[in-house]
Design an enzyme around this catalytic site. Structure first.
Site, PDB file in Angstrom:
ATOM      1  N   LYS A 321       0.840  -1.207   0.000  1.00  0.00           N
ATOM      2  CA  LYS A 321       0.000   0.000   0.000  1.00  0.00           C
ATOM      3  C   LYS A 321       0.869   1.249   0.000  1.00  0.00           C
ATOM      4  CE  LYS A 321      -2.849   0.620   3.656  1.00  0.00           C
ATOM      5  NZ  LYS A 321      -2.762   1.943   4.308  1.00  0.00           N
ATOM      6  N   SER A 322       1.853   1.297   0.871  1.00  0.00           N
ATOM      7  CA  SER A 322       2.689   2.500   0.969  1.00  0.00           C
ATOM      8  C   SER A 322       3.396   2.783  -0.354  1.00  0.00           C
ATOM      9  CB  SER A 322       3.743   2.315   2.062  1.00  0.00           C
ATOM     10  OG  SER A 322       3.126   2.215   3.313  1.00  0.00           O
ATOM     11  N   ARG A 326       2.917   5.973  -3.240  1.00  0.00           N
ATOM     12  CA  ARG A 326       4.049   6.803  -3.646  1.00  0.00           C
ATOM     13  C   ARG A 326       4.315   6.691  -5.141  1.00  0.00           C
ATOM     14  NH1 ARG A 326       4.148   5.597   1.645  1.00  0.00           N
ATOM     15  NH2 ARG A 326       5.363   6.848   3.119  1.00  0.00           N
ATOM     16  N   GLY A 394      -5.523   7.683   5.309  1.00  0.00           N
ATOM     17  CA  GLY A 394      -4.694   8.649   6.028  1.00  0.00           C
ATOM     18  C   GLY A 394      -3.400   8.950   5.291  1.00  0.00           C
ATOM     19  N   ARG A 422      -9.273  11.621  12.204  1.00  0.00           N
ATOM     20  CA  ARG A 422      -7.852  11.391  12.457  1.00  0.00           C
ATOM     21  C   ARG A 422      -7.049  12.695  12.533  1.00  0.00           C
ATOM     22  NH1 ARG A 422      -5.836   6.478   8.989  1.00  0.00           N
ATOM     23  NH2 ARG A 422      -4.124   6.639  10.488  1.00  0.00           N
ATOM     24  N   GLN A 469       4.539   8.955   7.542  1.00  0.00           N
ATOM     25  CA  GLN A 469       3.642   9.838   6.793  1.00  0.00           C
ATOM     26  C   GLN A 469       4.049  11.297   6.982  1.00  0.00           C
ATOM     27  OE1 GLN A 469      -0.357   8.854   7.959  1.00  0.00           O
ATOM     28  NE2 GLN A 469      -0.272   6.860   6.953  1.00  0.00           N
ATOM     29  N   ASP A 615       1.765  -1.432  11.654  1.00  0.00           N
ATOM     30  CA  ASP A 615       0.465  -1.813  11.089  1.00  0.00           C
ATOM     31  C   ASP A 615       0.083  -3.266  11.400  1.00  0.00           C
ATOM     32  OD1 ASP A 615       0.036   0.675  10.011  1.00  0.00           O
ATOM     33  OD2 ASP A 615       0.942   0.170   8.082  1.00  0.00           O
ATOM     34  N   LYS A 642      -4.921   5.182  14.621  1.00  0.00           N
ATOM     35  CA  LYS A 642      -4.957   4.558  13.289  1.00  0.00           C
ATOM     36  C   LYS A 642      -6.414   4.579  12.791  1.00  0.00           C
ATOM     37  CE  LYS A 642      -0.600   3.752  12.890  1.00  0.00           C
ATOM     38  NZ  LYS A 642       0.160   4.500  11.893  1.00  0.00           N
ATOM     39  N   ARG A 646      -6.759   1.126  17.777  1.00  0.00           N
ATOM     40  CA  ARG A 646      -6.505  -0.314  17.639  1.00  0.00           C
ATOM     41  C   ARG A 646      -6.231  -1.001  18.973  1.00  0.00           C
ATOM     42  NH1 ARG A 646      -3.315  -0.247  11.791  1.00  0.00           N
ATOM     43  NH2 ARG A 646      -5.254  -0.209  10.606  1.00  0.00           N
TER      44      ARG A 646
HETATM   45  C1  S3P Z   1       2.412   4.686   6.254  1.00  0.00           C
HETATM   46  C2  S3P Z   1       2.919   5.011   7.489  1.00  0.00           C
HETATM   47  C3  S3P Z   1       2.346   4.537   8.750  1.00  0.00           C
HETATM   48  C4  S3P Z   1       1.410   3.360   8.535  1.00  0.00           C
HETATM   49  C5  S3P Z   1       0.467   3.580   7.392  1.00  0.00           C
HETATM   50  C6  S3P Z   1       1.235   3.804   6.107  1.00  0.00           C
HETATM   51  C7  S3P Z   1       3.037   5.242   5.054  1.00  0.00           C
HETATM   52  O1  S3P Z   1       1.620   5.576   9.362  1.00  0.00           O
HETATM   53  O2  S3P Z   1       0.683   3.101   9.699  1.00  0.00           O
HETATM   54  O3  S3P Z   1      -0.384   2.462   7.216  1.00  0.00           O
HETATM   55  O4  S3P Z   1       2.734   4.750   3.947  1.00  0.00           O
HETATM   56  O5  S3P Z   1       3.832   6.168   5.168  1.00  0.00           O
HETATM   57  P1  S3P Z   1       2.315   6.649  10.348  1.00  0.00           P
HETATM   58  O6  S3P Z   1       3.221   7.489   9.557  1.00  0.00           O
HETATM   59  O7  S3P Z   1       1.168   7.423  10.919  1.00  0.00           O
HETATM   60  O8  S3P Z   1       3.033   5.819  11.369  1.00  0.00           O
END
Ligand code: S3P
Length: 739
Positions: A321-322, A326, A394, A422, A469, A615, A642, A646
């Protein structure tokens, strides 16, 4: 109970209104008026009305409510006739599809507007017509738009509003002009095009050929050309100005398409087609303000997980996902065309993709994980046409706020109910220090309004929390800020942004815990292969560990060292996980993970591993519940902000299943039990959090009875085919079939 309802015009709409209210018994009598003898006879015979009158005054004098349901061009004459009667306090309303013309006719007839006239428009047409088709249920769940004038009698408005609600309609109020403009675009223009296209093709000499080969597209597009010609003739004449405005705008767009075809401008065509393809779905999601999931009418998607089972086989879970987020962001900002493979077609990453389409980037796909992004360069984004809706994501909101703070245009970022709760000050605050202008709702919650045209300056930022993030958001702003932007993290967090920037040829310096960028460079398009998401693989790592006799291979999983905390923690608990075929793909390390069932034991989770497994804790808590002894987690207060809290939500669910645990402000204490069946069955709630839903699905492997998991629709945000893969390898979880 009211006295008399009169419905003038016994067609489908008038008849259905009369019949529905008659069935409700709200009026002592329901009287129909129609010029057609046969319609009057049928209306009485079918119980649509109590009786009929041919003569208007015989029906209307002494009435409480008079509904005008005649063709729209007949309204003027009817209103003139009504104005001559003594209607005392009767409330007048109508069902015309265009409102301006009716309101003008009423003004003329009553010499100034009757204060007891409430114009209305039920959006419930169908191919059927006539009083024979009258159906008291016709308006259920349909929209009815009332367009009261400001000086309307409040009691009259309340009454008409109530009558429609009694019929099950969703009533909305709108201004007359707005109604006519919206309907011109959404209903009148499409009908005009359908009638026009069919006629245009039918006129040609080769028309027989055209109709013989007309496939689904032609049939679907022109279905509405089968509508009632007289009624539509009336509507176009009645709503002339609004239709002309929308038709002219469309003609310009059509000319632009013609120009693109003429000039061989494939890019322009692709832009229009790729945006249009998803637009319908996108807008309905925004309207429902939910994540990008198709929960239909049913908001509570329930997973039913049957107890027991073991895992075997080999699978590849969906893309990271991350990295998927990007890839869209940097691909859009690059010069040239970026090809992405393995893209996560989950709702969160799709929200990012749509955001960039909204900002004018042409993006093809996704199709089987392939996405082609026609980058516009660092300064090529365009103002989005409206607020950018980011669903549940988020990551999209935080990363985009950094990027958008540096653009020349204003933007607004919104999301679903969970995202709206959030915290966004963690990015808004440092971005403001760089010179950004960002407004939030109370307590730093979304929506975010970001003002464009600001000059940002770089800075050195010490992050108060370990958040990739926040780091990424500031680095993206740093691509545009004067000088250097450096972010120091209190503990290592995922470094996909830094790696991918370099992959696009953008220099990033990393020294110790500080990552820094300088503006003035550019991104060059590249190829990206997204590895399988270790956060999704985690569910299967735990599942195969706790289910006796399991052995599973998870292919092509990203093992970036900032993400592998889950493997380290499980190994400390005694899990049997090995990394095979380690390799590097497009700047990210990847391996196949082999996992076999093992006896787990409780541990004190080392705090330095927390950000590296941030996560994965929901499913790690399930591992802890199945481990012998106590597991203690500390230093994980981030889990409380989150997609859900959680810590609390998992503790509630574990307790409901009979697992001994105690939430603490920054973690949890879980007293595990390694005996099979030590987890009970029962009802748990995911609170719309995808990872909670999947974690409790995994718990069923060691449960003694079925587990029902509520509110699972958001699993599609990160893991669209979770149920399919789970079933394939032996987890007995499926959607509960609603009775
Ligand atoms: C993510 C960073 C994490 C993670 C989220 C994805 C990212 O969040 O929990 O699912 O893609 O940069 P945080 O930066 O709030 O820790």
């Amino acid at each position: 109970m009211f006295g008399r309802l009169v419905v003038v015009g016994l067609g489908l709409i008038g008849g259905s209104f009369a019949k529905g209210l008659r069935e409700k018994g709200l009026f002592r009598e329901v009287v129909g008026v129609d010029l057609d003898l046969e319609s009057r006879r049928v209306a009485v015979e079918l119980g649509v009305v109590d009786r009929c009158e041919e003569d208007l005054s015989a029906a209307c004098v002494g009435a409480d409510v008079i509904q005008l349901a005649v063709p729209i061009l007949a309204m003027g004459k009817l209103l003139m006739a009504l104005a001559k009667l003594d209607l005392a306090g009767a409330v007048l309303t109508d069902v015309g599809s265009a409102k301006g013309s009716v309101v003008r006719a009423a003004e003329l007839a009553f010499a100034g507007l009757s204060l007891r006239f409430v114009p209305g428009h039920p959006i419930a047409g169908s191919e059927q017509s006539g009083v024979e088709a009258a159906n008291g249920q016709l308006f259920r769940r349909h929209k009815v738009i009332l367009t009261p004038l400001p000086q309307v009698d409040a009691a009259a408005l309340t009454l008409v509003d109530r009558l429609w609600r009694e019929l099950g309609a969703d009533v909305e109020h709108m201004q007359v002009e707005h109604h006519d403009q919206v309907l011109a675009a959404t209903s009148h223009l499409p009908h005009l095009l359908a009638f026009g296209l069919v006629d245009s093709l039918a006129k040609r000499s080769e028309n027989l050929e055209i109709f013989r080969y007309a496939a689904g597209g032609f049939r679907d597009f022109t279905r509405i050309a089968g509508s009632d010609p007289l009624m539509w003739h009336d509507i176009f004449l009645a709503n002339r100005e609004a239709v002309l405005r929308t038709l002219d705008a469309f003609r310009d767009d059509l000319d632009a398409l013609r120009g693109a075809i003429d000039a061989g401008d494939g890019h322009q065509l692709l832009g229009v087609f790729t945006r249009a393809r998803v637009a319908r779905e996108h807008f309905s999601k925004i309207l429902a303000r939910r994540a990008y999931v198709d929960a239909m009418d049913n908001n509570d998607l329930i997973y039913l997980a049957q107890p027991g089972g073991s895992l075997s086989g080999r699978i590849r879970v969906p893309g990271d996902k991350s990295i998927s987020h990007r890839s869209i962001m940097l691909g859009s900002l690059a010069e040239g065309t970026t090809e992405v493979e393995g893209f996560l077609e989950g709702e969160d990453a799709l929200a990012t993709l749509q955001a960039f389409r909204d900002m004018g980037v042409v993006i093809e796909g996704p199709h089987h994980g392939r996405v082609t992004i026609h980058g516009v360069g660092l300064h090529g984004l365009q103002a989005p046409p409206g607020p950018i809706y980011l669903g549940n994501s988020g990551t999209s909101m935080r990363l985009l706020s950094g990027l958008l703070a540096a653009q020349s245009f204003d933007s607004t970022l919104t999301g679903d109910a969970s995202l709206t709760k959030r915290p966004m000050n963690r990015v808004a605050k440092p971005l403001r220090e760089m010179g950004a202008v960002i407004e939030t709702a109370a307590e730093g919650r979304p929506p975010l309004v970001i003002r464009g045209g600001q000059r940002l300056s770089g800075m050195n930022y010490q992050m108060p929390m370990a958040s990739a993030q926040v780091k990424s958001s500031l680095l993206l702003a740093g691509l545009y800020a004067a000088g250097e932007t450096a972010v120091t993290e209190p503990a290592p967090t995922r470094d996909h942004t830094e790696r991918m920037l370099r992959g696009f040829g953008y220099p990033v310096s990393v020294e110790g815990s500080t990552a820094a960028v300088e503006s003035g460079h550019k991104l060059t398009a590249t190829q990206i292969e997204v590895p399988a998401d270790i956060s999704s693989a985690a569910f299967f790592l735990v599942a195969a560990s706790i289910a006796e006799g399991s052995e599973l291979l998870l292919e092509h999983v990203g093992i970036n060292p900032t993400r592998t905390g889950v493997i380290d923690i499980l190994k400390l608990m005694g899990a049997d996980i090995s990394l095979e075929n380690q390799r590097e793909v497009g700047g990210e390390p990847v391996a196949d993970l082999r996992v076999r069932a093992a006896k787990l034991k409780g541990i004190d989770i080392p705090e330095e591993l927390v950000p590296l497994a941030i996560d994965e804790f929901p499913v790690l808590f399930i591992a802890a519940a199945c481990a012998e002894g106590r597991t203690v987690l500390r230093g994980a207060e981030e889990l409380r902000v989150k997609e859900s809290d959680r810590i609390q939500v998992m503790a509630d669910g574990l307790l409901a299943l009979g697992v001994k645990c105690e939430p603490t402000p920054d973690g949890i204490i879980i007293d595990g039990n390694a005996v099979s069946g030590a987890i009970g069955g029962g009802e748990v709630h995911s609170h719309g959090d995808h990872r909670i839903a999947m974690a409790f699905s995994v718990a069923s492997l060691r449960a003694s009875a079925p587990i029902r998991i509520h509110d699972c629709a958001n699993v599609a945000t990160s893991f669209p085919n979770f149920l399919g893969l789970a079933a394939q390898v032996g987890i007995r979880v499926s959607e509960e079939v609603q009775a």
